[in-house]
Design an enzyme around this catalytic site. Structure first.
Site, PDB file in Angstrom:
ATOM      1  N   HIS A 524      28.281   4.210  34.840  1.00  0.00           N
ATOM      2  CA  HIS A 524      29.542   3.570  35.195  1.00  0.00           C
ATOM      3  C   HIS A 524      30.453   4.571  35.891  1.00  0.00           C
ATOM      4  O   HIS A 524      31.341   5.148  35.285  1.00  0.00           O
ATOM      5  CB  HIS A 524      30.192   2.988  33.943  1.00  0.00           C
ATOM      6  CG  HIS A 524      29.240   2.157  33.140  1.00  0.00           C
ATOM      7  ND1 HIS A 524      29.333   1.986  31.791  1.00  0.00           N
ATOM      8  CD2 HIS A 524      28.144   1.454  33.528  1.00  0.00           C
ATOM      9  CE1 HIS A 524      28.345   1.213  31.376  1.00  0.00           C
ATOM     10  NE2 HIS A 524      27.610   0.882  32.413  1.00  0.00           N
TER      11      HIS A 524
HETATM   12  C1  LIG Z   1      20.789   2.201  33.366  1.00  0.00           C
HETATM   13  C2  LIG Z   1      21.951   1.296  33.683  1.00  0.00           C
HETATM   14  C3  LIG Z   1      22.523   0.505  32.682  1.00  0.00           C
HETATM   15  C4  LIG Z   1      23.613  -0.319  32.967  1.00  0.00           C
HETATM   16  N1  LIG Z   1      24.080  -1.111  31.983  1.00  0.00           N
HETATM   17  C5  LIG Z   1      25.156  -1.907  32.218  1.00  0.00           C
HETATM   18  C6  LIG Z   1      25.668  -2.758  31.185  1.00  0.00           C
HETATM   19  O1  LIG Z   1      25.145  -2.800  30.076  1.00  0.00           O
HETATM   20  N2  LIG Z   1      26.746  -3.515  31.466  1.00  0.00           N
HETATM   21  C7  LIG Z   1      27.380  -3.478  32.671  1.00  0.00           C
HETATM   22  O2  LIG Z   1      28.394  -4.147  32.833  1.00  0.00           O
HETATM   23  N3  LIG Z   1      26.870  -2.706  33.688  1.00  0.00           N
HETATM   24  C8  LIG Z   1      25.782  -1.930  33.478  1.00  0.00           C
HETATM   25  N4  LIG Z   1      25.270  -1.171  34.503  1.00  0.00           N
HETATM   26  C9  LIG Z   1      25.932  -1.211  35.826  1.00  0.00           C
HETATM   27  C10 LIG Z   1      25.414  -2.364  36.705  1.00  0.00           C
HETATM   28  O3  LIG Z   1      24.040  -2.268  36.872  1.00  0.00           O
HETATM   29  C11 LIG Z   1      26.148  -2.312  38.057  1.00  0.00           C
HETATM   30  O4  LIG Z   1      27.542  -2.462  37.813  1.00  0.00           O
HETATM   31  C12 LIG Z   1      25.731  -3.382  39.048  1.00  0.00           C
HETATM   32  O5  LIG Z   1      24.343  -3.414  39.249  1.00  0.00           O
HETATM   33  C13 LIG Z   1      26.449  -3.102  40.356  1.00  0.00           C
HETATM   34  O6  LIG Z   1      26.090  -4.019  41.342  1.00  0.00           O
HETATM   35  P1  LIG Z   1      26.113  -3.569  42.884  1.00  0.00           P
HETATM   36  O7  LIG Z   1      25.801  -4.772  43.678  1.00  0.00           O
HETATM   37  O8  LIG Z   1      27.366  -2.816  43.145  1.00  0.00           O
HETATM   38  O9  LIG Z   1      24.933  -2.489  42.994  1.00  0.00           O
HETATM   39  P2  LIG Z   1      23.375  -2.606  42.649  1.00  0.00           P
HETATM   40  O10 LIG Z   1      23.093  -3.778  41.794  1.00  0.00           O
HETATM   41  O11 LIG Z   1      22.904  -1.306  42.160  1.00  0.00           O
HETATM   42  O12 LIG Z   1      22.707  -2.843  44.071  1.00  0.00           O
HETATM   43  C14 LIG Z   1      22.746  -1.862  45.086  1.00  0.00           C
HETATM   44  C15 LIG Z   1      21.489  -1.976  45.929  1.00  0.00           C
HETATM   45  O13 LIG Z   1      21.729  -1.313  47.171  1.00  0.00           O
HETATM   46  C16 LIG Z   1      20.590  -0.570  47.527  1.00  0.00           C
HETATM   47  N5  LIG Z   1      21.042   0.533  48.420  1.00  0.00           N
HETATM   48  C17 LIG Z   1      21.910   1.526  48.127  1.00  0.00           C
HETATM   49  N6  LIG Z   1      22.079   2.333  49.180  1.00  0.00           N
HETATM   50  C18 LIG Z   1      21.296   1.850  50.174  1.00  0.00           C
HETATM   51  C19 LIG Z   1      21.046   2.261  51.510  1.00  0.00           C
HETATM   52  N7  LIG Z   1      21.635   3.324  52.060  1.00  0.00           N
HETATM   53  N8  LIG Z   1      20.164   1.517  52.236  1.00  0.00           N
HETATM   54  C20 LIG Z   1      19.575   0.426  51.703  1.00  0.00           C
HETATM   55  N9  LIG Z   1      19.764   0.001  50.446  1.00  0.00           N
HETATM   56  C21 LIG Z   1      20.633   0.698  49.692  1.00  0.00           C
HETATM   57  C22 LIG Z   1      20.011  -0.093  46.206  1.00  0.00           C
HETATM   58  O14 LIG Z   1      18.638   0.230  46.337  1.00  0.00           O
HETATM   59  C23 LIG Z   1      20.275  -1.300  45.311  1.00  0.00           C
HETATM   60  O15 LIG Z   1      19.187  -2.195  45.316  1.00  0.00           O
HETATM   61  C24 LIG Z   1      24.160  -0.354  34.259  1.00  0.00           C
HETATM   62  C25 LIG Z   1      23.581   0.417  35.271  1.00  0.00           C
HETATM   63  C26 LIG Z   1      22.480   1.220  34.992  1.00  0.00           C
HETATM   64  C27 LIG Z   1      21.869   1.987  36.105  1.00  0.00           C
END
Ligand SMILES: Cc1cc2nc3c(=O)[nH]c(=O)nc-3n(C[C@H](O)[C@H](O)[C@H](O)COP(=O)(O)OP(=O)(O)OC[C@H]3O[C@@H](n4cnc5c(N)ncnc54)[C@H](O)[C@@H]3O)c2cc1C
Length: 597
Positions: A524
């Site tokens: 986070h």
């Molecule tokens: C181990 C772990 C446990 C977690 N547990 C919790 C929880 O219990 N509760 C909670 O509220 N949140 C939790 N989170 C946080 C949650 O996963 C994120 O808040 C959420 O996934 C964010 O969504 P997003 O769309 O911002 O990014 P993401 O879902 O991570 O998606 C981003 C995507 O963009 C892609 N990407 C990045 N850069 C590039 C690039 N340059 N070119 C192409 N593709 C790219 C990545 O490969 C990924 O697939 C956890 C995270 C992790 C890692």
């Protein structure tokens, strides 16, 4: 450069927020392409036989490729920054579904006072309690405005929990401090663990209000918005860092992405790495440049770009996208990009050993645990305490796997238990005696707040580069005395609860561990492209639109001005729903590039 046909929206990655956007935008007839650096993956067949701790926990199969692009860290400006070469502090995801596949799915709504943070604290305590050098500010959007979006997300995907506040009425069994909900959770809470019940009994005796953590994991069968019935959790224990083999853990793969693909208007291009957001003379984005699996450079033209690649990737991509119109990167005309980097305290103030008892900790998931919110946010009076902020406490939730369990067992006191360096000795009689008790430990974990400071920030590292020779993101971050005092105060409460639990032996950690990126500290990490009321205090408006390039829309926790002591994704996804609603209602796609009001 290979140029593709123009689409309405291109997204960085195909994670949680990109998946939500793809589903809602394609439902309106718009075309969307996601450029994802990882591979394709689906519940079936990819997660069918995945109970393999070496592959997923030890070797980080679902995580971002740090050998290609990592992050450097230093505690302050006087220290050199060094790259994180092995997984430690954060575990972002790669592959379709992003971190939302291997996440833990603990699902908190932030408290109403987390949103009007600065004005609330100033009004209640005056300016003196705010720590030196802080840069906290109010969010430009409040709890009440986000409430319908929290609710919609919960109903769309399925959510388990015990309602604590329904339209202002406090209900027994739930979190009495949560903001008012307009609807109860769609599903009852997950089954509690034996360790959680033991913690709850002690906490209740001390006058606190324990409850089972809310979760994005289904406690029983549920038909989500896709119309597909999904199974409830089987408590297998292989949850965080794994895709769910029964599809009980919600992710963008469970409903949003399949629904978008079914329209025929959505495409995900995998193994494609986004390198830059090009702009026209006026500073508006023209699309995304990326490196394809063929090793060649591609250009995907789009009328709007969603910067949805997770906090650190998003901030770095904006910084690297320099041009005549944005010489210091997109959103950086007034030096706002990189500000207010925050993380979260995730430590165990006390661990108890209960000889002769077994807690079946090989089962469960991170949400199958009791928590208390009595010391979260500003629900308790901070007068005279010398710090702002708070955190939650929760007991061990299970999910204890064979390798991690042995690593995680606390140091036993006594002869032969430690090496000359004071590290736990992982061989010999003392070690064997220790692991015999593997199922008799209950840690109490604290997840606590990370206020924002002027000196904690992101920028580009002057020394270290990625696999393409471009600067890595540098993180300058450390705790301050405010967090040290906050930790010590809440840790004391945890130790009092442990006293009541009457362990045979215990290890207490009354002081916060120094911040570092070697130990896991939760994924986070927030800020860097924060939302605000005007360009002088933020990178984006309340919808994530970059002030000087409004067809660049940032999603995710990079938008958070500061971070409360709770997992971020309910708020991340509610903000995405909020932006998409405004785009729909204000007919944004008639002339993309105008600021929503
Ligand atoms: C181990 C772990 C446990 C977690 N547990 C919790 C929880 O219990 N509760 C909670 O509220 N949140 C939790 N989170 C946080 C949650 O996963 C994120 O808040 C959420 O996934 C964010 O969504 P997003 O769309 O911002 O990014 P993401 O879902 O991570 O998606 C981003 C995507 O963009 C892609 N990407 C990045 N850069 C590039 C690039 N340059 N070119 C192409 N593709 C790219 C990545 O490969 C990924 O697939 C956890 C995270 C992790 C890692």
């Amino acid at each position: 450069m290979i140029e593709h046909p123009e689409v309405d929206v291109v997204t960085v990655g195909a994670g949680w927020t990109a998946g939500i956007a793809a589903q809602q935008l394609t439902a309106q007839g718009l075309t969307v392409v996601s450029i994802e650096k990882g591979r394709a993956q689906w519940t079936w067949p990819d997660f069918a036989h995945n109970h393999d701790e070496l592959r997923f926990t030890a070797r980080h199969e679902l995580m971002h490729e740090i050998e290609r692009e990592t992050w450097t860290w230093r505690p302050n400006d006087r220290m050199p920054s060094l790259p994180m070469r092995q997984y430690g502090a954060f575990h972002p995801g790669s592959n379709v579904g992003g971190a939302g596949v291997h996440w833990s799915a603990v699902m908190w709504r932030f408290l109403p006072t987390d949103f009007d943070y600065l004005s609330h604290h100033t009004e209640r305590y005056g300016r003196d309690l705010l720590p030196d050098g802080h840069s906290n500010q109010d969010w430009p959007v409040g709890y009440d405005e986000l409430e319908p979006h929290f609710t919609q997300f919960e109903v769309d995907t399925g959510m388990s929990g015990q309602t604590g506040n329904l339209n202002g009425e406090i209900l027994e069994g739930g979190n009495p401090y949560e903001g008012p909900r307009s609807r109860p959770y769609p599903l009852p809470p997950l089954a509690p663990t034996r360790a959680g019940l033991r913690f709850a009994e002690a906490a209740e005796a001390l006058g606190y209000t324990p409850f089972v953590q809310p979760s994005s994991i289904l406690s029983e069968g549920y038909t989500d918005m896709s119309g597909e019935p999904r199974a409830g959790c089987v408590y297998c224990g292989f949850c965080t860092r794994y895709g769910c083999h029964v599809d009980a853990k919600s992710s963008a793969l469970t409903a949003h992405i399949p629904m978008a693909l079914d329209t025929g208007r959505y495409e995900i291009r995998t193994r494609c790495y986004v390198t830059r957001i090009p702009v026209d003379d006026t500073g508006l984005a023209t699309g995304i440049e990326y490196l394809g699996p063929d090793g060649r450079e591609h250009f995907q033209p789009a009328r709007t770009v969603l910067v949805s690649g997770y906090t650190m990737s998003n901030v770095r991509l904006l910084m690297l996208s320099t041009s005549d119109a944005h010489p210091d990167g997109i959103g950086n005309a007034r030096g706002q990009l990189g500000r207010n980097a925050t993380h979260q305290i995730w430590q165990q103030p006390t661990i108890g050993r209960f000889d002769g008892e077994r807690f079946n900790t090989y089962m469960g998931n991170t949400s199958t645990s009791h928590a208390i919110y009595d010391f979260a946010g500003d629900v308790f009076d901070h007068s005279g305490l010398g710090f702002i902020g708070g955190g939650q406490l929760f007991a061990d939730a299970g999910e204890r796997l064979p390798i991690g369990t042995v690593e995680g067992i606390p140091t036993a006191q006594g002869e032969g238990a430690e090496t000359a360096d004071g590290e736990p000795r992982e061989w010999g009689q003392a070690f064997k005696d220790r692991i015999r008790h593997w199922d008799s430990y209950i840690p109490i974990t604290m997840q606590a707040e990370s206020p924002a400071y002027e000196f904690n920030r992101f920028d580009l590292d002057p020394t270290y580069t990625d696999f393409l020779g471009r600067p890595l993101l540098r993180i300058t971050f450390d705790w301050t005395d405010n967090e040290r005092r906050m930790y010590a105060f809440i840790a004391e409460r945890a130790m009092e609860i442990m006293d009541r639990m009457q362990p045979t032996a215990r290890v207490d950690n009354p002081e916060i561990e120094p911040y570092n990126v070697v130990d896991y500290q939760s994924t986070h990490i927030q800020g860097g492209a924060i939302m605000g009321t005007d360009p002088s205090n933020s990178v984006t408006n309340r919808y994530g639109q970059v002030w000087d390039a409004p067809n660049v829309v940032v999603t995710g926790a990079a938008l958070f001005p500061q971070n409360p002591g709770a997992n971020p994704t309910a708020t991340v996804n509610a903000l995405m729903y909020h932006t998409l609603e405004a785009m729909r209602e204000q007919n944004y796609f008639r002339a993309p590039g105008e600021l929503l009001s």
